[in-house]
Enzyme design. Structure first.
Site, PDB file in Angstrom:
ATOM      1  NE  ARG A   1      -2.487 -44.459 -52.897  1.00 54.17           N
ATOM      2  CZ  ARG A   1      -3.609 -44.191 -53.662  1.00 54.17           C
ATOM      3  NH1 ARG A   1      -4.370 -44.606 -53.623  1.00 54.17           N
ATOM      4  NH2 ARG A   1      -3.992 -43.067 -53.287  1.00 54.17           N
TER       5      ARG A   1
ATOM      6  CG  HIS B   1      -6.984 -43.460 -48.885  1.00 56.91           C
ATOM      7  ND1 HIS B   1      -6.624 -43.910 -50.107  1.00 56.91           N
ATOM      8  CD2 HIS B   1      -8.143 -43.050 -49.163  1.00 56.91           C
ATOM      9  CE1 HIS B   1      -7.719 -43.919 -50.379  1.00 56.91           C
ATOM     10  NE2 HIS B   1      -8.798 -43.376 -49.755  1.00 56.91           N
TER      11      HIS B   1
ATOM     12  CD  GLU C   1     -10.212 -40.733 -55.323  1.00 60.90           C
ATOM     13  OE1 GLU C   1     -11.305 -40.667 -54.578  1.00 60.90           O
ATOM     14  OE2 GLU C   1     -10.155 -42.142 -56.137  1.00 60.90           O
TER      15      GLU C   1
ATOM     16  CG  ASN D   1      -7.422 -42.886 -57.388  1.00 59.46           C
ATOM     17  OD1 ASN D   1      -5.948 -43.601 -57.755  1.00 59.46           O
ATOM     18  ND2 ASN D   1      -7.807 -42.978 -55.850  1.00 59.46           N
TER      19      ASN D   1
ATOM     20  CE1 TYR E   1     -11.986 -48.330 -57.642  1.00 56.63           C
ATOM     21  CE2 TYR E   1     -11.738 -45.960 -57.778  1.00 56.63           C
ATOM     22  CZ  TYR E   1     -11.105 -47.362 -57.336  1.00 56.63           C
ATOM     23  OH  TYR E   1     -10.856 -47.775 -56.111  1.00 56.63           O
TER      24      TYR E   1
ATOM     25  CD  GLU F   1      -7.819 -45.757 -54.425  1.00 57.07           C
ATOM     26  OE1 GLU F   1      -8.890 -45.891 -55.069  1.00 57.07           O
ATOM     27  OE2 GLU F   1      -7.908 -45.123 -53.691  1.00 57.07           O
TER      28      GLU F   1
HETATM   29  C1  FCB Z   1     -11.823 -44.488 -54.745  1.00 60.48           C
HETATM   30  C2  FCB Z   1     -10.892 -44.636 -53.007  1.00 60.48           C
HETATM   31  C3  FCB Z   1     -11.370 -45.905 -51.860  1.00 60.48           C
HETATM   32  C4  FCB Z   1     -12.564 -46.679 -52.489  1.00 60.48           C
HETATM   33  C5  FCB Z   1     -12.739 -46.792 -54.143  1.00 60.48           C
HETATM   34  C6  FCB Z   1     -13.677 -47.784 -54.437  1.00 60.48           C
HETATM   35  O1  FCB Z   1     -12.807 -43.259 -54.893  1.00 60.48           O
HETATM   36  O2  FCB Z   1     -10.177 -43.558 -52.796  1.00 60.48           O
HETATM   37  O3  FCB Z   1     -10.754 -45.365 -51.224  1.00 60.48           O
HETATM   38  O4  FCB Z   1     -13.173 -46.282 -51.508  1.00 60.48           O
HETATM   39  O5  FCB Z   1     -12.799 -45.517 -54.928  1.00 60.48           O
END
Ligand code: FCB
Length: 457
Positions: free
Chosen positions: A82, A126, A171, A301, A303, A359
């Site tokens: 990607r 992006h 995002e 995405n 995290y 992500e």
């Molecule tokens: C996300 C972004 C990516 C990167 C990660 C850690 O929010 O899409 O570009 O910065 O966080």
């Protein structure tokens, strides 16, 4: 790999294992071959915006090293990648005049992926908006959405014969809030009233781009969007904390999901966005239909989990509470079960036909040891636990078809500059040498066995 292993792995046949990057974070070459200025070029060159005054002028120099980078991806057994295109590399003024040299770069890059058996997932936006469009109001101006449809059509005409998977936006919630309220990201505004027009025009641009890609492509395309999604929880069961968490979650993620899949913004969110200065006049007749143009997949995405409490003051804004659990270098909690829960909940609520984790990854302070290697057991374990969570979601029926680790290599992490290292490949910035980390070797093994090498939790 035999059939039994394939079944045992818990990941469907043909599952895509890849990494993700973004143009501004890796390419460098910020003025080369006719590229126009982006809001990130302008922002990083504004004193006081980025840690240590760093910029993406050179970044990981991928613009010149892309062949070696693709070779490395194939040595890591990855079958998808990607990446994003830099809008001002293709349309230096934001729309109209095409910079053929910019398009040629992406055309060569795509050919390079296909030659190595790597499936391209192309993200159109992006965050590097052409500065020329920002000068006319950026995402607060509806014309920016039309310009984005021009980018989508231009890219699809040239690359649509080879790129099958298109992600319109990355995002939009982060672009809206961090770019226009906290000012932590480009263009660095501090105007809460912009959330509504900016978020709405981003969504309109997604609808227009989806239609433009389909209209210009010579064959059926798989088109989707990538959202920032996490688990959001109130810090306590006090009513003000519960409301704060609901509002945070709404502005951050569910207003996008509701608009995309249910053609409406949640009433409560719309009311609050108007109270803080946004005008609903930006929502024109037909817009919600346009935004909800059917797509083929949803990219998430993921995290961390975010714990929210009501801030102090007469009109309390939601505040993020730092959790007590293990944290990554970003200060983000390691919370793998959140990925499983989120995939299950979003899939059950909105029923996207196909989902991808577009992500997921972690920053840790890596170091090259005396043997010239990078041991990163924390990242390896982070990835392992999140792969296991994804497998559980698949077993619960989530139509997950691929997983992109953020990121391929260490790169420019926006306002934090080069300090947070997210790569499974170490970038030695002074020499631009790439060194595969232990987590990179782990990912290679997972990709080679389609997850069969994963243990149990
Ligand atoms: C996300 C972004 C990516 C990167 C990660 C850690 O929010 O899409 O570009 O910065 O966080």
């Amino acid at each position: 790999m035999n059939g039994q292993q394939r079944m045992a792995s818990g990941f469907p046949e043909g599952f895509l294992w890849g990494t993700a990057t973004a143009a501004y974070q890796i390419e460098g070459a910020h003025t080369e071959d006719g590229k126009g200025e982006s809001i990130w070029d302008r922002f990083t060159h504004t004193p006081g915006t980025i840690e240590r005054g760093e910029t993406g002028d050179v970044a990981a120099d991928h613009y010149h090293r892309w062949q070696d980078d693709l070779d490395l991806m194939s040595r890591l057994n990855l079958n998808a990648y990607r990446f994003s295109v830099a809008w001002p590399r293709i349309l230096p003024d934001g729309y109209g005049r095409v910079n053929e040299a910019g398009l040629d770069f992406y055309s060569r890059l795509v050919d390079g992926m296909l030659a190595r058996g790597i499936e391209p997932f192309l993200t159109l936006y992006h965050w590097d908006l052409p500065q020329a469009l920002q000068d006319r109001g950026g995402w607060a101006n509806r014309d920016t959405a039309k310009a984005f449809a021009d980018l989508a059509a231009t890219a699809a005409r040239r690359l649509g014969d080879r790129v099958s998977h298109w992600i319109t936006l990355n995002e939009p919630g982060v672009a809206s809030v961090l770019g226009h309220v906290t000012g932590e990201h480009a263009p660095g505004a501090h105007e809460p009233g912009l959330i509504l027009p900016v978020s709405h025009h981003l969504l309109v641009s997604h609808g227009m781009a989806t239609q433009a890609i389909r209209a210009e492509s010579p064959r059926p395309m798989s088109v989707g969007i990538t959202l920032n999604t996490g688990v959001v929880e109130p810090a306590s069961d006090r009513e003000d904390d519960v409301v704060a968490a609901r509002l945070f979650e709404g502005v951050w993620q569910s207003m996008f999901l509701e608009a995309l899949y249910r053609k409406a913004y949640p009433d409560e969110i719309l009311t609050v966005l108007q109270m803080i200065g946004g005008s609903a006049d930006v929502i024109l007749p037909g817009d919600m239909e346009l935004i909800a143009t059917p797509t083929d997949f949803l990219g998430v995405n993921y995290y961390t989990r975010m714990i929210i409490r009501a801030g102090a003051g007469s009109t309390p804004l939601p505040e993020i509470v730092t959790p007590g659990g293990p944290l990554t270098e970003m200060g983000w909690e390691v919370y793998p079960q959140g990925l499983r829960d989120l995939l299950i909940r979003v899939s059950a609520t909105y029923k996207p036909g196909v989902m991808y984790v577009t992500e997921n990854g972690a920053a840790y302070p890596d170091m090259l040891n005396e043997r010239g290697e990078v041991a990163d057991p924390d990242r390896l374990r982070y990835l392992e636990r999140h792969f296991l969570a994804a497998r559980e979601a698949i077993q619960a029926g989530v139509p997950l078809k691929g997983y992109f680790v953020w990121s391929f290599m260490d790169n420019f992490e926006w306002a934090k500059g080069y300090r947070p290292r997210f790569g499974v490949v170490y970038t030695d910035f002074p020499t631009q040498r790439r060194i595969v980390k232990e987590s990179g070797r782990f990912l290679a093994e997972i990709a080679a066995t389609n997850g069969a090498a994963l243990g149990e939790e």
